[in-house]
Structure formats: C-alpha cells, structure tokens
Design an enzyme around this catalytic site. Structure first.
Site, short mmCIF file in Angstrom:
data_model
loop_
_atom_site.label_atom_id
_atom_site.label_comp_id
_atom_site.label_asym_id
_atom_site.label_seq_id
_atom_site.Cartn_x
_atom_site.Cartn_y
_atom_site.Cartn_z
N HIS A 177 48.58 36.50 55.26
CA HIS A 177 48.96 37.49 56.28
C HIS A 177 49.82 38.63 55.75
O HIS A 177 50.10 39.57 56.47
CB HIS A 177 49.70 36.81 57.44
CG HIS A 177 51.09 36.42 57.11
ND1 HIS A 177 51.41 35.29 56.42
CD2 HIS A 177 52.28 37.04 57.37
CE1 HIS A 177 52.71 35.22 56.26
NE2 HIS A 177 53.27 36.26 56.81
C1 UD1 Z 1 56.07 38.13 60.90
C2 UD1 Z 1 57.19 38.21 59.88
C3 UD1 Z 1 56.80 37.46 58.61
C4 UD1 Z 1 56.37 36.05 58.93
C5 UD1 Z 1 55.23 36.11 59.94
C6 UD1 Z 1 54.75 34.72 60.30
C7 UD1 Z 1 58.49 40.29 60.00
C8 UD1 Z 1 58.74 41.59 59.34
N1 UD1 Z 1 57.45 39.58 59.48
O1 UD1 Z 1 54.99 38.88 60.40
O2 UD1 Z 1 57.92 37.38 57.76
O3 UD1 Z 1 55.93 35.41 57.76
O4 UD1 Z 1 55.72 36.76 61.11
O5 UD1 Z 1 53.75 34.74 61.23
O6 UD1 Z 1 59.17 39.91 60.92
N2 UD1 Z 1 50.61 39.35 67.03
C9 UD1 Z 1 49.84 38.79 68.01
N3 UD1 Z 1 50.35 37.71 68.67
C10 UD1 Z 1 51.56 37.20 68.37
C11 UD1 Z 1 52.32 37.79 67.36
C12 UD1 Z 1 51.83 38.86 66.69
O7 UD1 Z 1 48.74 39.23 68.30
O8 UD1 Z 1 51.96 36.21 69.01
C13 UD1 Z 1 50.08 40.52 66.30
C14 UD1 Z 1 50.98 41.72 66.51
O9 UD1 Z 1 50.56 42.44 67.60
C15 UD1 Z 1 50.82 42.48 65.23
C16 UD1 Z 1 50.52 41.40 64.20
O10 UD1 Z 1 50.14 40.25 64.91
O11 UD1 Z 1 49.74 43.34 65.29
C17 UD1 Z 1 51.71 41.14 63.33
O12 UD1 Z 1 52.81 40.62 64.08
P1 UD1 Z 1 54.34 40.93 63.68
O13 UD1 Z 1 55.24 40.13 64.48
O14 UD1 Z 1 54.52 42.40 63.69
O15 UD1 Z 1 54.49 40.50 62.19
P2 UD1 Z 1 53.80 39.34 61.35
O16 UD1 Z 1 52.78 39.96 60.45
O17 UD1 Z 1 53.37 38.22 62.23
#
Ligand code: UD1
Length: 392
Positions: free
Chosen positions: A216
């Site tokens: 990821h």
């Molecule tokens: C975050 C953490 C990372 C961790 C990862 C584990 C930061 C900077 N990064 O990254 O360290 O390893 O979580 O999962 O905090 N999304 C969904 N549903 C959700 C959550 C997220 O669809 O429940 C989507 C968001 O809309 C976004 C993407 O997933 O487009 C990334 O989510 P985000 O929370 O921004 O960061 P992660 O890449 O998950």
C-alpha cells in the site's frame, strides 16, 4: 486523571487494545474511586481516518476494544485536509474538557495531528513506538514520527535502536521507557483465538505452501507500471504457489484500473485481524511493504520479504526473519529463488517483545502521575506571551 487514547488508522487499533485492557486492570487492582486523582479515567478518541468496517470496526470487535467515546470523523482527503480536520476537532474536545495525558501510537496522520493539538493545549504527550526512524523523508510516516517526537514528553519505545535515536536527538533518559511492543502484546494474547479465513478453503491452500502479500505504500503502488512489474515478477517467482493478496483501499483504486491477473494471484478484501494473522502464521512467507507486519512475522518466525529500501524497524532484519528486497521489480526474482531453495534465516525475538509492553506502560503512567510528571504544563503560547510581556 484523564487520559486521551488516540486511534485513527488500522495499524493503531492493535496497539491501543492492550493498553486499554491494562488501564482497566490497573483500576480494578487499585480499588480507587473514579473521583480519586490517581484513578485512570480514559477517553478513546477515534479520529475517523480509517472508517470502512473492514479497516476499522471489525478490529474493534475482534480485539475487544470498547466503542470509542468520540469519533472525529476526519475521513478521506489529502493528508493536510485530514490533519486540519483532526486538529480542529480534537482542539474542540480539549477545549470542552482538557485531559492530563494524550497517548498517541505509531506514525499515522492522526498520531501527528493529535500530538500537535495536545501540546498546544498544554497536555502532556506519551508516544507509544516513539523513536523509530527510517531516515526516509519521502515517507509521510517519517515526517509524522519526527514531528510527533519533537514535542513528545514521554517515549514508550520498542527497541534499543529507538532509544539510541532519541538520545542522539537530545532526549534525556528520564523521558525514555523501553517497554517493548504493544503490537506484539496483541499478537501473543490472540494466538489462541485465530480464525481460519474462508480463502484458505475456497482456494484449496495447504499450510506452508502459499504466500501472503500486502502492498500500500505510495512508493510501490502509485506508479502503475512499477506496480504491474512488481506483481508480475512476484507471481512468476513463487513457482505456481498461490499468493493471497488482501487489497488495501489505496491499492484497490489503482488495481481496478490496471486489471492485473495471474492464475496464482488471489485478491481478497482486507481481512480481519484474527483471519489475517492466521493466514500469515500458516504461510510459506509474506511479501509486504508494511512496517508492522515485519514485526509480526519476526515473532511468528515466518520469512518476510519487504519491498522497501529502508526500515524504521531494523531489529526485524538484524534479529528477525525480515529482509529488505527494495522496490526494484528486478530484485524480486533472486529473493524468491533464495526463499524457495529453503535458504532463509530463522531469526530470534527482539528484547521485551514478550507480551508485557502495555503492562509496563500503564505502570509507568501511574508512577508519572504520582511524581508530578503529568501535572499541567504551560502551553507554548503562554510562554510566547510571557516573553512579550517581559520584553516591554
Ligand atoms: C495509512 C497510514 C499508513 C498505514 C496505513 C495502514 C498515514 C500517513 N498513513 O495509510 O502509515 O500503514 O494507513 O492502512 O497516516 N480509505 C478507504 N477506507 C478507509 C480508509 C481509507 O477507502 O477506511 C481510502 C482513503 O479514502 C484513501 C486511501 O484509502 O484514498 C488511503 O487512506 P489514508 O488514510 O489516507 O492512508 P493509508 O494509505 O491508508
């Protein structure tokens, strides 16, 4: 005293679960009334950074984490948007009722955002997993770690390397507590409860003869051609053994466009904690770009190939079963050949990764509360005003 416990994203949930359990045990043991100054009252604050059921709610249920006392509902967005929403909403919470200590865990956006807000409001900060460093400024997590640690009052660390990093940065020893790893507390307390996931039967898998993969990080998934080459090389390198790939939402968006398919590549939704760890425990090896998973494979003794050039958890390499393969798709083949030939280290378990980190954390918080270490401290803004007044 009032403690805020902050959790926002999936890797936070397994770190806070045992701390909450130990706080409740400590209260039962102390026999103190809720009104006593040293009773450990806590508020569980979910920032809402991860909100899908399979990224959040399922973990609360499986790990027996109580319902959050409040949800800041920060949701998706750019990291600055998330940071802004979390800070504004947590500031409101603290304005209504200030806590004595804010416990943050790990390195996600929520960790940094709540630390900054708490510090500006004069609330002490304890950082669980403080002091780890990748020295890689392209990782948002490294920025979050350094920003958080620069204002943290008390560090609960997972390794001697973290202690040394903090000492090098000028943190005095009386603020560093080498307690171990709360993620491993959760792992060890759940080994008897693991659940075989449906994919094991539906894909006709055999123990020790399949791979688990997670990807990821932006460095791996945001460049489409690189992601495709990585996955293609991995699928070719496992000699037909199946690769179970629970797909993170960030990765899913990209994969949906790319449509990569291989006979031995099995996509699944993100798995629950108990199913995921079951799958890892019975796998031949794990291929990942996560940090936390390298700690879990180290304790489980499962070979781990990390698709990164660096790690903030060097003990998983020097002591554990982890090896850094890098992010170049060409590096996958020789690493998988080495693994398939049976030539992989067995590793040992790092110091204090014994399931008791949370007990040590809560004992230390009780000591700090008693010796005045959590007493109200003057917010930075007051200091600034004081200087102005004195200067006149
Ligand atoms: C975050 C953490 C990372 C961790 C990862 C584990 C930061 C900077 N990064 O990254 O360290 O390893 O979580 O999962 O905090 N999304 C969904 N549903 C959700 C959550 C997220 O669809 O429940 C989507 C968001 O809309 C976004 C993407 O997933 O487009 C990334 O989510 P985000 O929370 O921004 O960061 P992660 O890449 O998950």
């Amino acid at each position: 005293m009032l403690i805020d416990i902050i959790a926002g994203a999936r890797p936070n949930f397994m770190k806070i679960a045992p701390i909450i359990r130990e706080i409740e045990k400590a209260n039962d043991k102390s026999g103190l009334e809720k009104t006593d100054r040293h009773y450990l009252e806590y508020r569980l604050i979910h920032t809402g950074q991860h909100y899908d059921r399979n990224m959040s709610g399922a973990f609360f249920e499986q790990l027996g984490i109580p319902e959050p006392d409040m949800n800041l509902e920060s949701g998706s967005g750019t990291q600055s948007e998330q940071t802004g929403r979390i800070m504004t909403r947590y500031e409101q919470v603290l304005t209504e009722r200030k806590s004595d200590l804010c416990i943050v865990v790990g390195d996600v956006t929520s960790t940094m955002a709540c630390s900054i807000t708490a510090k500006k409001m004069g609330v002490r900060i304890a950082h669980v997993e403080g002091g780890i460093r990748s020295r890689d400024w392209t990782m948002p997590e490294e920025i979050n770690r350094v920003a958080t640690d620069s204002i943290t009052d008390y560090f609960f660390t997972t390794s001697e390397v973290a202690n040394t990093n903090l000492q090098t940065e000028g943190v005095t020893d009386d603020r560093i507590f080498f307690v171990g790893n709360t993620m491993i507390d959760t792992l060890l307390s759940n080994t008897g409860k693991l659940q075989e996931p449906a994919v094991f039967g539906s894909e006709d898998l055999s123990e020790g003869a399949y791979f688990v993969m997670t990807l990821h990080r932006p460095a791996n998934v945001d460049e489409e051609q690189k992601l495709k080459s990585l996955i293609d090389n991995i699928a070719k390198g496992t000699e037909g053994e199946k690769i179970i790939f629970p797909v993170h939402p960030r990765t899913k968006k990209i994969l949906d466009e790319l449509g990569i398919s291989h006979d031995n590549l099995v996509y699944t939704e993100p798995l629950g904690y108990l199913e995921f760890i079951w799958l890892v425990k019975h796998a031949r090896a794990v291929i990942t770009d996560s940090g936390g998973i390298t700690e879990e494979t180290t304790v489980l003794g499962i070979p781990c190939l990390t698709l990164r050039d660096n790690t903030e958890r060097p003990e998983t390499v020097t002591e554990g079963t982890n090896e850094l393969i890098g992010t170049n798709p060409e590096a996958v083949k020789p690493a998988l050949e080495k693994l398939m030939s049976g030539d992989w280290k067995t590793g040992s378990i790092p110091q204090n990764w014994d399931g008791k980190a949370s007990t040590r954390i809560v004992e230390q918080i009780q000591v700090l509360a008693k010796n005045g270490g959590l007493d109200f401290h003057t917010p930075y803004i007051d200091n600034a005003l004081m200087f102005e007044t004195t200067g006149e």
